[in-house]
Scaffold this active site. Structure first.
Site, PDB file in Angstrom:
ATOM      1  N   GLU A 441       0.826  -1.221   0.000  1.00 16.59           N
ATOM      2  CA  GLU A 441       0.000   0.000   0.000  1.00 16.59           C
ATOM      3  C   GLU A 441       0.858   1.267   0.000  1.00 16.59           C
ATOM      4  OE1 GLU A 441      -2.801  -0.557  -0.863  1.00 16.59           O
ATOM      5  OE2 GLU A 441      -2.860  -2.675  -0.336  1.00 16.59           O
ATOM      6  N   GLY A 442       1.989   1.203  -0.652  1.00 13.00           N
ATOM      7  CA  GLY A 442       2.908   2.342  -0.731  1.00 13.00           C
ATOM      8  C   GLY A 442       3.974   2.206   0.315  1.00 13.00           C
TER       9      GLY A 442
END
Length: 597
Positions: A441-442
């Protein structure tokens, strides 16, 4: 076998005493969430997590998932039954609007439940967690037809959801993606391409899997401005809602990973699969960011979850393991040695984790309440403040809580000594599982750059100034409270360091962006430390007020206050170190020749 007990009592203290949840009874769904109802809900959720999910954590790690020759995936033994217990309890739709089969309760309750589930079994909890993110995206950007086609079944849990972003050649830079969408002429598109790292991409726990897929429509602009979002079901859905033929999407392989073995992380192949546009053409990232932001906050919760369960097991071990004698003389003279919890360094380790856990939980609950205000309030000014807060705090929650969650899992493992390195004790699994939270998620460096590069200056710095004003006002209002002196003064100093760092970026990063890049991670952690310090100050104020109640409450509140003082004395001073690193700039970092690395 590791153990887990959901911290229901701590959560109720936060909801009732620190954040006064009943003040929000004007928001839809909150009037039904009375303290008694909330406690009953959370106790029931805790029981499911402790008795059903947690016993499968170790076995799921050992068994892993299996891809069969036909491309189907079998999850670890017991996962399907546990998932069915979860859906039967209505947990998937806890905060989803009643229109689609949900209960419409505050989303903060779902956030709390996510911590319990992830602590008990992170890999298993990812299946419903991803579905809830997909539900959120469709609620905001789906057409009415899409909502009524997919949401009731997803809320019911008989269908699950995923998000498909990453490709073999691109991760963070989604402008490079190659998956294409060709119009079929009937309103649908033929989706072709390969996606990797797709959690829960294929499994045996649901009748259908609803994939949200980023792709580029033929002829669309290059880069991120030409990306669209599509809903691509594993099985096509007939007009009457029944399942039709298999769509052109399949699991090509399973990733062999460091941890979360019980979750099916898939390479997904799309071969002319039928998909339907979600939201506007070429604005897919705008739609996907609803799910991505939900996921980033959920991953922050996962960071806390592994810290919490690792801590609980480390405390149990420290109370039981006999080793040496206390430096001030035997504390258990009737035993051959004292338990290691008497030793100052062991206590330092445990209190470092405990003080983080309680502050991080408060930060997550505060963020969850702001999410409810942002989505449910009819007051435009209130919504704006909450939305500003959410934008500012999302990278902090994701980045800081997962960085420290992993560090704390390692600290808890250290308490076990050699036993911590042996798989059967379970501590290594917490370390391995926690590691992914810093990446997906980053990656956390990207979160830091998002905070510094985008969020600080957004709307003229309105969000960060609001945070400064809120914390500053708390310090001013409580400056003369003798009982809070040990909390307010360190918080005020940390806030000053954060303000100095922000000003330094304003003066030194505009002309030279490398200064922002080199200091971004330290700034994110400086911000996170101040935010958690603020949480501790608010908790201390509430705990001090409750001490007068008697009935055993005073001892519990004294323990909470001591935990908070430890944070203020041992953790808050890190803000000065972070400030020094930030203001050292990027000169040395960027002067090193590439060939010298």
């Amino acid at each position: 076998m590791p153990v887990y007990k959901a911290p229901v009592e701590d959560v109720m203290f936060l909801l009732n005493d620190v954040f006064l949840i009943e003040r929000h009874n004007n928001l839809p769904g909150f009037a039904d969430a009375t303290p008694d109802v909330v406690e009953a809900i959370l106790k029931e959720g805790a029981k499911l997590c402790e008795e059903v999910f947690a016993p499968l954590n170790r076995t799921g790690d050992l068994d892993g998932c299996t891809r069969n020759p036909d491309g189907s995936v079998t999850t670890p033994k017991g996962f399907k039954e546990a998932y069915e217990a979860y859906t039967a309890g209505g947990w998937m739709g806890l905060s989803v609007p009643e229109e689609f089969g949900g209960q419409g309760l505050p989303s903060v309750l779902n956030t709390i439940m996510q911590e319990f589930v992830s602590s008990a079994n992170l890999a298993l909890g990812m299946y419903p967690g991803l579905t809830q993110g997909a539900i959120a995206a469709l609620l905001v950007h789906g057409t009415e037809e899409q909502k009524h086609t997919y949401l009731p079944k997803m809320v019911e849990g008989t269908w699950t959801g995923t998000m498909n972003l990453t490709e073999p050649h691109c991760g963070t830079d989604l402008g490079l993606l190659k998956t294409k969408a060709v119009p079929n002429g009937d309103g649908s598109y033929a989706i072709s391409g390969t996606k990797i790292f797709i959690s829960a991409g294929e499994h045996d726990m649901a009748d259908n899997i609803v994939h949200l897929v980023l792709a580029r429509i033929e002829g669309a602009p290059g880069g991120t401005k030409g990306i669209s979002l599509f809903v691509v079901p594993k099985f096509l859905v007939n007009a009457d809602g029944s399942l039709g033929e298999r769509n052109g999407v399949a699991c090509g392989s399973l990733e062999h990973k460091m941890g979360i073995h019980g979750n099916a992380t898939c390479v997904m192949n799309y071969d002319g699969a039928k998909g339907w546009l979600v939201g506007q053409e070429n604005r897919g990232l705008n739609a996907m960011f609803v799910m991505m932001n939900e996921a980033r906050l959920a991953v922050g919760v996962q960071g806390l979850s592994q810290s919490e369960v690792a801590y609980q097991n480390a405390v149990a071990y420290a109370k039981d393991r006999l080793q040496g004698r206390s430096l001030t003389g035997p504390k258990f003279p009737d035993r051959p040695a004292d338990p290691i919890i008497v030793h100052p360094d062991v206590r330092r380790t445990l209190l470092s984790v405990k003080s983080f856990n309680e502050a991080a939980r408060a930060l997550i609950v505060w963020t969850g309440l702001n999410s409810d205000i942002a989505h449910r309030s009819s007051d435009e000014a209130q919504r704006q403040i909450a939305e500003d807060y959410m934008g500012l705090m999302t990278p902090v929650v994701k980045g800081v809580l997962t960085d420290l969650g992993f560090e704390n899992a390692v600290k808890a493992q250290q308490v076990f000594g050699g036993h911590g390195y042996i798989e059967e004790w379970g501590m290594s699994q917490f370390v391995r599982d926690a590691r992914i939270t810093m990446i997906y998620e980053g990656a956390n460096g990207i979160q830091a750059m998002d905070l510094v590069g985008r969020k600080l200056g957004k709307d003229g710095g309105r969000a960060i100034m609001s945070f400064f004003n809120e914390v500053g006002a708390f310090c001013q209002d409580n400056a003369n409270d003798e009982n809070l002196r040990g909390f307010v003064a360190p918080l005020q100093q940390g806030l000053g360091h954060l303000q100095q760092a922000t000003m330094w970026f304003m003066q030194n990063a505009m002309a030279r962006p490398d200064n922002a890049g080199a200091g971004a991670t330290d700034y994110m952690h400086l911000f996170g430390t101040v935010a958690m310090g603020y949480m501790w100050a608010k908790m201390a104020k509430a705990a001090d007020a409750r001490k007068a109640e008697g009935n055993g409450i005073a001892a519990k509140m004294d323990a909470k206050l001591m935990t908070g003082r430890f944070f203020m004395e041992r953790m808050m001073p890190e803000t000065g170190v972070r400030l020094a690193r930030i203001t050292s700039g990027a000169d040395v970092t960027m002067a090193m020749p590439v060939e010298a690395f």
